[in-house]
Design a protein around this motif. Sequence first.
Motif, mmCIF file in Angstrom:
data_model
loop_
_atom_site.group_PDB
_atom_site.id
_atom_site.type_symbol
_atom_site.label_atom_id
_atom_site.label_comp_id
_atom_site.label_asym_id
_atom_site.label_seq_id
_atom_site.Cartn_x
_atom_site.Cartn_y
_atom_site.Cartn_z
ATOM 1 N N THR A 245 31.502 38.070 40.317
ATOM 2 C CA THR A 245 31.943 39.456 40.082
ATOM 3 C C THR A 245 30.828 40.423 40.501
ATOM 4 O O THR A 245 29.654 40.058 40.588
ATOM 5 N N PHE A 312 39.487 29.998 46.204
ATOM 6 C CA PHE A 312 39.349 30.233 47.641
ATOM 7 C C PHE A 312 37.888 30.448 48.034
ATOM 8 O O PHE A 312 37.424 29.909 49.032
ATOM 9 N N TRP A 341 46.777 38.185 46.447
ATOM 10 C CA TRP A 341 45.960 39.170 47.159
ATOM 11 C C TRP A 341 46.692 39.786 48.352
ATOM 12 O O TRP A 341 46.137 40.614 49.068
ATOM 13 N N ASN A 348 44.181 41.487 40.215
ATOM 14 C CA ASN A 348 43.555 41.160 38.916
ATOM 15 C C ASN A 348 43.452 42.411 38.029
ATOM 16 O O ASN A 348 43.615 42.336 36.814
ATOM 17 N N TYR A 349 43.212 43.582 38.635
ATOM 18 C CA TYR A 349 43.139 44.824 37.856
ATOM 19 C C TYR A 349 44.526 45.155 37.286
ATOM 20 O O TYR A 349 44.641 45.626 36.160
ATOM 21 N N PHE A 377 40.087 52.367 30.513
ATOM 22 C CA PHE A 377 40.072 51.209 31.399
ATOM 23 C C PHE A 377 40.709 51.558 32.757
ATOM 24 O O PHE A 377 40.256 51.098 33.801
ATOM 25 N N LEU A 381 38.699 51.137 36.142
ATOM 26 C CA LEU A 381 39.139 50.261 37.237
ATOM 27 C C LEU A 381 39.421 51.045 38.521
ATOM 28 O O LEU A 381 39.170 50.538 39.618
ATOM 29 N N LYS A 395 30.868 45.576 54.369
ATOM 30 C CA LYS A 395 30.620 44.150 54.610
ATOM 31 C C LYS A 395 31.500 43.613 55.733
ATOM 32 O O LYS A 395 31.060 42.869 56.586
ATOM 33 N N TYR A 396 32.798 43.984 55.715
ATOM 34 C CA TYR A 396 33.760 43.334 56.610
ATOM 35 C C TYR A 396 34.265 44.229 57.746
ATOM 36 O O TYR A 396 34.977 43.739 58.629
HETATM 37 N N1 LIG Z 1 37.830 44.351 30.370
HETATM 38 C C1 LIG Z 1 36.941 45.045 31.027
HETATM 39 O O1 LIG Z 1 36.298 45.923 30.489
HETATM 40 C C2 LIG Z 1 36.700 44.778 32.465
HETATM 41 C C3 LIG Z 1 37.364 43.780 33.119
HETATM 42 N N2 LIG Z 1 37.172 43.589 34.460
HETATM 43 C C4 LIG Z 1 37.903 42.496 35.090
HETATM 44 O O2 LIG Z 1 36.969 41.669 35.718
HETATM 45 C C5 LIG Z 1 37.596 40.952 36.790
HETATM 46 C C6 LIG Z 1 36.663 40.929 37.978
HETATM 47 O O3 LIG Z 1 36.630 42.201 38.562
HETATM 48 P P1 LIG Z 1 35.541 42.748 39.619
HETATM 49 O O4 LIG Z 1 34.251 42.111 39.391
HETATM 50 O O5 LIG Z 1 35.622 44.242 39.575
HETATM 51 O O6 LIG Z 1 36.037 42.402 41.038
HETATM 52 P P2 LIG Z 1 36.938 41.298 41.729
HETATM 53 O O7 LIG Z 1 36.955 40.018 40.983
HETATM 54 O O8 LIG Z 1 38.247 41.926 42.060
HETATM 55 O O9 LIG Z 1 36.129 41.021 43.025
HETATM 56 C C7 LIG Z 1 36.116 41.879 44.151
HETATM 57 C C8 LIG Z 1 35.610 41.047 45.301
HETATM 58 O O10 LIG Z 1 36.591 40.077 45.665
HETATM 59 C C9 LIG Z 1 36.490 39.781 47.046
HETATM 60 N N3 LIG Z 1 37.797 40.060 47.651
HETATM 61 C C10 LIG Z 1 38.463 41.239 47.665
HETATM 62 N N4 LIG Z 1 39.636 41.095 48.306
HETATM 63 C C11 LIG Z 1 39.721 39.816 48.686
HETATM 64 C C12 LIG Z 1 40.703 39.071 49.394
HETATM 65 N N5 LIG Z 1 41.826 39.617 49.851
HETATM 66 N N6 LIG Z 1 40.458 37.753 49.626
HETATM 67 C C13 LIG Z 1 39.314 37.177 49.159
HETATM 68 N N7 LIG Z 1 38.350 37.841 48.506
HETATM 69 C C14 LIG Z 1 38.555 39.149 48.255
HETATM 70 C C15 LIG Z 1 35.414 40.681 47.596
HETATM 71 O O11 LIG Z 1 34.154 40.009 47.492
HETATM 72 P P3 LIG Z 1 33.658 38.835 48.496
HETATM 73 O O12 LIG Z 1 34.489 38.952 49.731
HETATM 74 O O13 LIG Z 1 32.220 39.120 48.695
HETATM 75 O O14 LIG Z 1 33.911 37.562 47.762
HETATM 76 C C16 LIG Z 1 35.380 41.811 46.592
HETATM 77 O O15 LIG Z 1 34.121 42.449 46.568
HETATM 78 C C17 LIG Z 1 38.923 41.671 37.024
HETATM 79 O O16 LIG Z 1 39.984 40.902 36.530
HETATM 80 C C18 LIG Z 1 38.807 42.946 36.221
HETATM 81 O O17 LIG Z 1 40.068 43.382 35.779
HETATM 82 C C19 LIG Z 1 36.313 44.364 35.175
HETATM 83 C C20 LIG Z 1 35.642 45.384 34.574
HETATM 84 C C21 LIG Z 1 35.775 45.674 33.169
#
Ligand SMILES: NC(=O)C1=CN([C@@H]2O[C@H](COP(=O)(O)OP(=O)(O)OC[C@H]3O[C@@H](n4cnc5c(N)ncnc54)[C@H](OP(=O)(O)O)[C@@H]3O)[C@@H](O)[C@H]2O)C=CC1
Length: 416
Positions: A245, A312, A341, A348-349, A377, A381, A395-396
Motif C-alpha cells: 500500500t 497479481f 480493476w 477497493n475504495y 472517509f 479516499l 510511473k507508467y
Molecule cells: N479504513 C481506512 O481508513 C482506510 C482504508 N484504506 C484502504 O486501504 C486499501 C489500500 O489502499 P491504497 O493503499 O490507497 O491503494 P491501493 O491498494 O488501491 O493501491 C494503489 C496501487 O495499486 C496499483 N494499481 C493501480 N491500478 C492497478 C491495476 N489496474 N492493476 C494493477 N495494479 C494497479 C498501483 O501500484 P503499483 O502499480 O506500483 O503496484 C497503485 O499505486 C484500500 O482498500 C483502501 O480502501 C485506505 C486508506 C484509509
Amino acid sequence: MAPTQGPRAPLEFGGRRGSATAAARHHVPPAPGGPVRGPARLLGPPASLPGLEALWSPRALLLWLSWLGLQAALYLLPARKVAEGQELKDKSRLRYPINGFQALVLTALLVGLGMSAGLPLGALPEMLLPLAFVATLTAFIFSLFLYMKAQVAPVSALAPGGNSGNPIYDFFLGRELNPRICFFDFKYFCELRPGLIGWVLINLALLMKEAELQGSPSLAMWLVNGFQLLYVGDALWHEEAILTTMDITHDGFGFMLAFGDIAWVPFTYSLQAQFLLHHPQPLGLPMASVICLINAIGYYIFRGANSQKNTFRKNPSDPRVAGLETISTATGRKLLVSGWWGMVRHPNYLGDLIMALAWSLPCGVSHLLPYFYLLYFTALLVHREARDERQCLQKYGLAWQEYCRRVPYRIMPYIY
Ligand SMILES: NC(=O)C1=CN([C@@H]2O[C@H](COP(=O)(O)OP(=O)(O)OC[C@H]3O[C@@H](n4cnc5c(N)ncnc54)[C@H](OP(=O)(O)O)[C@@H]3O)[C@@H](O)[C@H]2O)C=CC1
Ligand SMILES: CC(C)=CCC[C@@H](C)[C@H]1CC=C2C3=C(CC[C@@]21C)[C@@]1(C)CC[C@H](O)C(C)(C)[C@@H]1CC3
C-alpha cells in the motif's frame, strides 16, 4: 530551515501552508464521557464541553503506555512467517514479521482472562477522552523523535516527499520511509496494531457498558461491533498485503500517519458504537438483514479487489489472475484492465465505502455523527485516489493514460 538531504520533491497535501494548518487543526473530537442517554438532536445548543481538567488523567496515561507496551511485546513474539517488502531505492528489501492476527487473538485471550478475573472493561468508555488526549500527546512526542531520527538517516532512507527542507511540512508528512530500530518497524507496527486492535477493544467495552445499562446489548450495537471486527480481523489476517500500500511504499512516517494510526483510528472510528451507547436505536430484523447484505456486498468487492491486485503483483502467472486482460508498461510491470480493476480504477475504495455506509445505518438517521466516518472517509479516499493517479501517471506514463481511457471511472461506475 532544516538541512536537506538530497534533492527536494514536489509538495503534497497543500504544501507548507496546508500541512501547518492541518497540524494546528488536528484534535480528536470529544468522546462521550458522562452517562447521559437519550435521543440525539442534530439541531439545538451543544452539550456543555468538558473542561481542560477532564483531559488529563495519570491513570489513562498508564493504561495507554501499558497498551502500547503490550502490543510491542506481541509484535516481537515469534512470527508464523517473515515477509519481504517491496524493493527500496538501494535495491534492498526489508523483512516484516507476519503475526498481526496472532496479536489480535492473544489480546482477545488476555482481555477475556482479565475480564473473568474482574477487569471492569465497561469502565473504559468513561476514560475515552483522557485516553484520546494521551494518545494524541504520545503521537506528537513520537513524531518529534521520528523527525530527529530522520536528520541522521541516509538519503536513500527518506520518503520521496520527505525532503522538502521545511521543518513543519517534513514533521507533518514524515521524512523517513521506513523508520526502524533493528527489526522493529515503527510505521508497520503503528499502522496495524495499537490503533486497529484498540478500536475493536473500545467497541467491545462500549458493548459491555450497554449490556450493563440495559441488560443486553442492542442489535444495532452487535452489528457495528461485528462489522468492524470483521474489518480489523481481515486487515490483520491479510497483514502482508499492507506492504504494497501507498502508506508503506511511498509515504513518510510523520505526525499525520502516527496521529492517524494511534489516535484518530481508535477514537473516531469507534464513533458509531459511542453514539449507540448514548442514543440507543431500535432496529428490526428486516432492516438489520438489509444492512448485513450491504456490508457483505462491500466486503466482497473490497476483499476481491485487494486480493486480486495482491495476487497479481506477487505472481502474475498465478492461475487465479493469469486469464485477466492486462496492459504492458515501460517499467516491465503490467496493469490489470479486466476483473475488478476493469470495473473502476479503484474498486477497493468502492467496497470500503459501501462498508462504511453499512456501519452507519444501524445508528438510524436522527443525527449526523454516526455518518462522520462515511463523510470523512469519502473525502480521504477521493484525495488518496487523486494522489495515486498522479503517482501512477508519473510511473507508467502512456500506459496509465491508456488504462484511464479503457476504464474511465475512478471509484463509482458511471458517477465518478
Ligand atoms: N479504513 C481506512 O481508513 C482506510 C482504508 N484504506 C484502504 O486501504 C486499501 C489500500 O489502499 P491504497 O493503499 O490507497 O491503494 P491501493 O491498494 O488501491 O493501491 C494503489 C496501487 O495499486 C496499483 N494499481 C493501480 N491500478 C492497478 C491495476 N489496474 N492493476 C494493477 N495494479 C494497479 C498501483 O501500484 P503499483 O502499480 O506500483 O503496484 C497503485 O499505486 C484500500 O482498500 C483502501 O480502501 C485506505 C486508506 C484509509
Ligand atoms: C485524519 C488523518 C490523520 C488521517 C490519516 C490517515 C490514516 C488514518 C489512514 C491512512 C491509511 C490507513 C489505512 C488503514 C487505517 C487508516 C489509515 C492508517 C487500514 C490499516 C485499515 C484496515 C484496512 O484493511 C487496510 C489494512 C487496507 C488499511 C490500510 C490503510
